[in-house]
Design a protein around this motif. Structure first.
Motif, PDB file in Angstrom:
ATOM      1  N   VAL A 455     -13.319   1.397  19.270  1.00  0.00           N
ATOM      2  CA  VAL A 455     -12.334   1.924  18.327  1.00  0.00           C
ATOM      3  C   VAL A 455     -12.193   0.975  17.144  1.00  0.00           C
ATOM      4  N   GLN A 456     -12.233   1.530  15.949  1.00  0.00           N
ATOM      5  CA  GLN A 456     -12.007   0.747  14.732  1.00  0.00           C
ATOM      6  C   GLN A 456     -10.829   1.274  13.915  1.00  0.00           C
ATOM      7  N   LEU A 457     -10.299   2.446  14.310  1.00  0.00           N
ATOM      8  CA  LEU A 457      -9.176   3.060  13.588  1.00  0.00           C
ATOM      9  C   LEU A 457      -8.044   3.353  14.563  1.00  0.00           C
ATOM     10  N   VAL A 458      -6.819   2.986  14.173  1.00  0.00           N
ATOM     11  CA  VAL A 458      -5.625   3.170  15.009  1.00  0.00           C
ATOM     12  C   VAL A 458      -4.587   3.942  14.202  1.00  0.00           C
ATOM     13  N   SER A 471      -4.377  -9.322  13.502  1.00  0.00           N
ATOM     14  CA  SER A 471      -5.642  -9.093  12.797  1.00  0.00           C
ATOM     15  C   SER A 471      -5.794  -7.661  12.291  1.00  0.00           C
ATOM     16  N   TRP A 472      -4.963  -6.744  12.770  1.00  0.00           N
ATOM     17  CA  TRP A 472      -5.085  -5.360  12.324  1.00  0.00           C
ATOM     18  C   TRP A 472      -4.665  -5.232  10.860  1.00  0.00           C
ATOM     19  N   ILE A 473      -5.320  -4.362  10.136  1.00  0.00           N
ATOM     20  CA  ILE A 473      -5.075  -4.179   8.703  1.00  0.00           C
ATOM     21  C   ILE A 473      -4.433  -2.811   8.480  1.00  0.00           C
ATOM     22  N   SER A 474      -3.267  -2.805   7.847  1.00  0.00           N
ATOM     23  CA  SER A 474      -2.568  -1.555   7.563  1.00  0.00           C
ATOM     24  C   SER A 474      -3.194  -0.858   6.363  1.00  0.00           C
ATOM     25  N   PHE A 494      -1.540   3.984   9.735  1.00  0.00           N
ATOM     26  CA  PHE A 494      -2.968   3.844  10.005  1.00  0.00           C
ATOM     27  C   PHE A 494      -3.352   2.362   9.928  1.00  0.00           C
ATOM     28  N   PHE A 495      -4.164   1.909  10.898  1.00  0.00           N
ATOM     29  CA  PHE A 495      -4.660   0.543  10.920  1.00  0.00           C
ATOM     30  C   PHE A 495      -6.164   0.562  11.161  1.00  0.00           C
ATOM     31  N   THR A 496      -6.829  -0.476  10.680  1.00  0.00           N
ATOM     32  CA  THR A 496      -8.203  -0.751  11.107  1.00  0.00           C
ATOM     33  C   THR A 496      -8.221  -2.128  11.764  1.00  0.00           C
ATOM     34  N   LEU A 497      -9.256  -2.353  12.581  1.00  0.00           N
ATOM     35  CA  LEU A 497      -9.318  -3.616  13.318  1.00  0.00           C
ATOM     36  C   LEU A 497      -9.916  -4.751  12.499  1.00  0.00           C
ATOM     37  N   ASP A 498     -10.642  -4.431  11.436  1.00  0.00           N
ATOM     38  CA  ASP A 498     -11.214  -5.494  10.607  1.00  0.00           C
ATOM     39  C   ASP A 498     -11.440  -4.963   9.199  1.00  0.00           C
ATOM     40  N   SER A 499     -11.833  -5.871   8.311  1.00  0.00           N
ATOM     41  CA  SER A 499     -11.979  -5.517   6.898  1.00  0.00           C
ATOM     42  C   SER A 499     -13.155  -4.586   6.648  1.00  0.00           C
ATOM     43  N   PRO A 518       1.000  21.003   1.677  1.00  0.00           N
ATOM     44  CA  PRO A 518       1.930  20.753   0.564  1.00  0.00           C
ATOM     45  C   PRO A 518       3.119  19.900   1.015  1.00  0.00           C
ATOM     46  N   GLY A 519       3.416  18.867   0.244  1.00  0.00           N
ATOM     47  CA  GLY A 519       4.559  18.013   0.522  1.00  0.00           C
ATOM     48  C   GLY A 519       4.278  16.843   1.424  1.00  0.00           C
ATOM     49  N   VAL A 520       3.177  16.865   2.170  1.00  0.00           N
ATOM     50  CA  VAL A 520       2.826  15.762   3.058  1.00  0.00           C
ATOM     51  C   VAL A 520       2.209  14.645   2.216  1.00  0.00           C
ATOM     52  N   LEU A 521       2.722  13.438   2.381  1.00  0.00           N
ATOM     53  CA  LEU A 521       2.283  12.313   1.557  1.00  0.00           C
ATOM     54  C   LEU A 521       1.612  11.241   2.409  1.00  0.00           C
ATOM     55  N   PHE A 522       0.660  10.574   1.791  1.00  0.00           N
ATOM     56  CA  PHE A 522       0.077   9.370   2.388  1.00  0.00           C
ATOM     57  C   PHE A 522       0.298   8.229   1.405  1.00  0.00           C
ATOM     58  N   THR A 523       1.106   7.263   1.830  1.00  0.00           N
ATOM     59  CA  THR A 523       1.382   6.106   0.975  1.00  0.00           C
ATOM     60  C   THR A 523       0.482   4.962   1.404  1.00  0.00           C
ATOM     61  N   ARG A 524      -0.307   4.451   0.457  1.00  0.00           N
ATOM     62  CA  ARG A 524      -1.289   3.416   0.777  1.00  0.00           C
ATOM     63  C   ARG A 524      -0.632   2.045   0.850  1.00  0.00           C
ATOM     64  N   SER A 525      -1.244   1.190   1.687  1.00  0.00           N
ATOM     65  CA  SER A 525      -0.838  -0.208   1.783  1.00  0.00           C
ATOM     66  C   SER A 525      -1.897  -1.072   1.115  1.00  0.00           C
ATOM     67  N   PRO A 526      -1.521  -2.260   0.636  1.00  0.00           N
ATOM     68  CA  PRO A 526      -2.535  -3.179   0.101  1.00  0.00           C
ATOM     69  C   PRO A 526      -3.457  -3.650   1.211  1.00  0.00           C
ATOM     70  N   MET A 527      -4.607  -4.084   0.852  1.00  0.00           N
ATOM     71  CA  MET A 527      -5.597  -4.525   1.840  1.00  0.00           C
ATOM     72  C   MET A 527      -5.233  -5.893   2.400  1.00  0.00           C
ATOM     73  N   THR A 528      -4.152  -5.923   3.171  1.00  0.00           N
ATOM     74  CA  THR A 528      -3.720  -7.159   3.816  1.00  0.00           C
ATOM     75  C   THR A 528      -3.363  -6.852   5.247  1.00  0.00           C
ATOM     76  N   GLY A 529      -3.122  -7.870   6.012  1.00  0.00           N
ATOM     77  CA  GLY A 529      -2.663  -7.657   7.383  1.00  0.00           C
ATOM     78  C   GLY A 529      -1.303  -6.999   7.364  1.00  0.00           C
ATOM     79  N   HIS A 530      -0.977  -6.330   8.476  1.00  0.00           N
ATOM     80  CA  HIS A 530       0.275  -5.582   8.509  1.00  0.00           C
ATOM     81  C   HIS A 530       1.475  -6.501   8.536  1.00  0.00           C
TER      82      HIS A 530
END
Length: 530
Positions: A455-458, A471-474, A494-499, A518-530
């Motif tokens: 698994v690489q996506l959580v 180590s997980w990245i948000s 959403f998390f990934t296990l590595d860069s 419609p109306g469902v949003l995905f707000t992005r996080s910066p490429m840093t650890g959670h």
């Protein structure tokens, strides 16, 4: 010669009104839910898809959601086996809706006869009371969960009716004895909580005694099938009870007599702190008082004791809340028995209540007390929209965009016919994850299990877990558009296990986000650890 009451127009109209109201509320939920879900069938609970996926695997001789991974994620021993004959069909996901609709129709038909019995005068209060019972029963809402609860409540009403008939028969009836035995057998197999109804029914059976041997036989019928099911699970290395019970119940997870007693008391106290639990406890106290009321018939008092004891057992060992589905098995029969007590106290003639105020007083109080159940029924379209906006989108991302193993804490919709592995970090479908989570062994266990399964996506609710691997990245959060009703949280992170996986996931999200409802949003996080 047929009873003249059979031809009474008010009797026929009353029974028809009960069925019409129940079906109208169900259609409101179904059509509203389809419209809110872009005309795709979604159930009001993600758990319905757990049973569907388990049924697909059972059809191939495997117990679990993932090929090669044994698990027992269903709280119902019987329900997945009822779905299994339809495995592999293109219409299989409609089968829970059809089965629930049939159970709803049967329950409404039976309820109409319990609320409008023959050889009884029906005054102006009867119809408002009956309609109030339907409104606060949550029967239409249960039929949209895609779960086994509609069948469970149908069996509970059948059990009540059989107890009534056995008590009214002047001589033993082999047919009713067989019906009683069958209900004792099937009830707990549909859901373990049915023991709260079956065991008191056996002990307080208002029929003439059948002897000690009959009592022991009925107790065996209620407990032996569950015992055999537990032995089967144990032989597979899955423990004595389904993983879903172990994951959700502190009582099941407790070890030792003292710990289990403490968990039992804590569970009861937790239930009565909830609004539904307090209402249920109040109904149980009223029924217990009716059981001691000497002005009521012996049969009615025994039925009142049965319903009161069933409520007490459910509050101690069962659950309340969460779309108000767990306690309906005791709430609805308790209401029916309570109204029977009221009818008998009024001399079996509800016309003794006169005046516009009193006519609507009892139904009004019932609607007020049962408002959470009515609200749940009316919110079914929003609950279905929640599943479409959250769990269905996670499934779309995992299967159509990511196309690889993922880890989640809501396992149903994502697992349904997913050709790639799905790791259940909450533990319903993963005994190892459940054991590691309960052991509170830091955060490394989640990372270790994920890497072992490729698994690489959580995609999880972060606050469900005490701690997440550093180590997980948000990547960001998926937010509901509708008001939260059935989803446990407003957003999934959403998390990934590595860069390296994060780069791939960002590209996948760019493909995924434009297809959101419609109306469902995905707000992005910066490429840093959670």
């Amino acid at each position: 010669m047929p009873s003249p009451n059979l031809a009474e127009p008010s009797l026929r109209r009353g029974r028809a009104a009960v069925i019409i109201l129940g079906l109208a509320l169900w259609l409101w939920g179904l059509l509203g839910g389809l419209a809110a879900s872009e005309w795709r069938l979604e159930y009001t609970l993600d758990d319905a898809w757990i049973h569907l996926q388990l049924a697909e695997q059972l059809a191939h001789g495997h117990m679990g959601l993932q090929p090669g991974q044994l698990s027992a994620p269903s709280s119902s021993p019987l329900w997945p086996f009822l779905l299994a004959p339809f495995a592999g069909s293109s219409f299989m996901h409609w089968i829970p809706l059809i089965l629930n609709a049939l159970c709803l129709l049967a329950s409404l038909w039976l309820l109409s006869r319990l609320l409008f019995p023959e050889r009884t005068s029906h005054g102006r209060t009867t119809l408002p009371l009956a309609l109030a019972v339907v409104a606060v029963s949550n029967l239409p809402g249960l039929a949209l969960t895609g779960m086994e609860h509609s069948l469970q409540v149908l069996l509970a009403l059948l059990l009540l009716r059989v107890l009534q008939l056995r008590a009214e028969m002047p001589t033993p009836s082999p047919r009713l004895d067989w019906a009683f035995a069958l209900l004792c057998l099937l009830g707990p197999l549909v859901r373990y909580e049915m023991l709260a109804l079956v065991l008191p029914a056996i002990l307080l059976d208002p029929a003439p005694t059948r002897g000690r041997a009959g009592l022991v036989l009925r107790l065996l019928l209620a407990c032996l099938p569950l015992g055999l099911y537990s032995l089967w699970l144990h032989s597979l290395g899955l423990g004595w009870l389904p993983g879903s019970l172990a994951a959700k119940s502190d009582l099941v997870a407790s070890s030792g007599t003292v710990a289990r007693l403490r968990a039992l008391v804590a569970n009861g106290l937790h239930n009565v702190q909830l609004p539904q639990g307090r209402v249920l406890a109040g109904l149980g106290l009223v029924l217990a008082a009716c059981g001691f009321n000497r002005s009521l018939s012996r049969v009615t008092r025994r039925l009142a004791f049965w319903a009161a004891l069933a409520i007490a057992l459910h509050l101690l060992a069962g659950r309340t809340g969460w779309l108000n589905r767990y306690e309906i098995q005791v709430w609805l029969p308790g209401l029916v028995v309570g109204l029977g007590c009221l009818r008998e106290l009024l001399g079996r003639d509800t016309t003794r209540i006169r005046g516009a105020g009193p006519v609507w007083l009892v139904p009004g109080l019932l609607l007020l007390a049962g408002l959470p159940y009515l609200r749940t029924t009316l919110e079914s379209p929003t609950a279905m929209a929640n599943i479409h906006e959250q769990q269905a989108q996670l499934a779309r991302f995992a299967q159509q965009v990511w196309r690889g193993p993922v880890a989640v804490n809501d396992i149903g919709r994502v697992s349904w016919r997913n050709p790639w592995p799905v790791l259940d970090l909450w533990g319903l479908a993963s005994p190892r994850a459940l054991a590691a989570r309960r052991a509170s062994a830091g955060a490394d266990w989640a990372d270790r299990l994920a890497r072992e399964q490729g698994v690489q996506l959580v995609m999880i609710y972060p606050d469900w877990f005490d701690k997440l691997p550093e180590s997980w990245i948000s990547l960001g959060r998926l937010h509901l558009a509708s008001r939260r009703v059935s989803s446990d949280r407003d957003a999934v992170e959403f998390f990934t296990l590595d860069s390296t996986a994060a780069v791939r996931a960002r590209l996948a999200l760019a493909e995924f986000i434009p297809g959101l409802p419609p109306g469902v949003l995905f707000t992005r996080s910066p490429m840093t650890g959670h």
